[in-house]
Design an enzyme around this catalytic site. Structure first.
Site, PDB file in Angstrom:
ATOM      1  N   HIS A 133      -1.926   7.794  13.680  1.00 20.59           N
ATOM      2  CA  HIS A 133      -1.732   8.276  12.304  1.00 20.59           C
ATOM      3  C   HIS A 133      -2.135   7.286  11.309  1.00 20.59           C
ATOM      4  O   HIS A 133      -1.634   7.540  10.076  1.00 20.59           O
ATOM      5  CB  HIS A 133      -0.506   9.135  11.885  1.00 20.59           C
ATOM      6  CG  HIS A 133      -0.166  10.018  13.342  1.00 20.59           C
ATOM      7  ND1 HIS A 133       0.909   9.389  14.203  1.00 20.59           N
ATOM      8  CD2 HIS A 133      -0.576  11.193  13.738  1.00 20.59           C
ATOM      9  CE1 HIS A 133       0.891  10.298  15.198  1.00 20.59           C
ATOM     10  NE2 HIS A 133       0.118  11.412  14.969  1.00 20.59           N
TER      11      HIS A 133
ATOM     12  N   HIS B 157       6.366   4.884  13.911  1.00 18.43           N
ATOM     13  CA  HIS B 157       6.500   6.502  13.604  1.00 18.43           C
ATOM     14  C   HIS B 157       6.705   7.060  14.862  1.00 18.43           C
ATOM     15  O   HIS B 157       7.507   7.678  15.038  1.00 18.43           O
ATOM     16  CB  HIS B 157       4.988   6.607  12.988  1.00 18.43           C
ATOM     17  CG  HIS B 157       4.748   8.180  12.727  1.00 18.43           C
ATOM     18  ND1 HIS B 157       3.527   8.727  13.180  1.00 18.43           N
ATOM     19  CD2 HIS B 157       5.568   9.267  12.018  1.00 18.43           C
ATOM     20  CE1 HIS B 157       3.444  10.167  12.760  1.00 18.43           C
ATOM     21  NE2 HIS B 157       4.909  10.320  12.355  1.00 18.43           N
TER      22      HIS B 157
HETATM   23 FE1  FES Z   1       1.738   5.105  14.453  1.00 19.57          FE
HETATM   24 FE2  FES Z   1       1.955   7.782  13.958  1.00 19.57          FE
HETATM   25  S1  FES Z   1       2.327   6.881  15.804  1.00 19.57           S
HETATM   26  S2  FES Z   1       1.234   6.238  12.871  1.00 19.57           S
END
Ligand code: FES
Length: 129
Positions: A81, A62
């Site tokens: 997140h 992500h």
């Molecule tokens: Fe891992 Fe957003 S950086 S869920």
């Protein structure tokens, strides 16, 4: 070239790796943290006599936070997140914000020396082309 195979890296003896206690390493270079995990049961893509040793990039796909292994859940979780990846399914994303699976590190196990070696990367490590 972008698809050049990185040099192999020795990760030590399988016999020193405890089930559920990941070992950190960097591959294919010092900017790329990874986790070597002995799952304790045969696992997709696993090496060793029990085919239970796997490795993944530690950088969440992500936004690049480092995931950690939750041995009770047998999942890799991102603290930023809460994206979750499944090491028993090749690093597949289970739920969360990311859009791609966690890159899996190719491993080789030498049954004579018991040494595990990282030999390549499957997938795109966060922040790289
Ligand atoms: Fe891992 Fe957003 S950086 S869920």
């Amino acid at each position: 070239a972008g698809d050049a195979t990185p040099p192999a890296l020795s990760l030590g003896r399988l016999g020193t790796l405890r089930v559920g206690e990941p070992r950190s390493f960097h591959y294919p270079d010092a900017r790329s943290p990874c986790l070597l995990i002995r799952m304790g049961m045969p696992t997709e893509g696993g090496v060793g006599p029990n085919q239970d040793v796997v490795a993944f990039s530690q950088l969440c796909t992500h936004m690049g936070c480092p995931v950690s292994y939750e041995s009770g859940l047998r999942l890799l979780q991102c603290p930023c997140h809460y994206t979750t990846f499944d090491p028993e399914r090749g690093g597949a994303m289970v739920c969360g914000q990311a859009s791609t699976d966690l890159p899996r590190i190719d491993l080789r196990h030498d049954s004579k020396t018991d040494i595990i070696t990282a030999t390549g990367v499957n997938g795109r490590i966060f922040g790289r082309l």
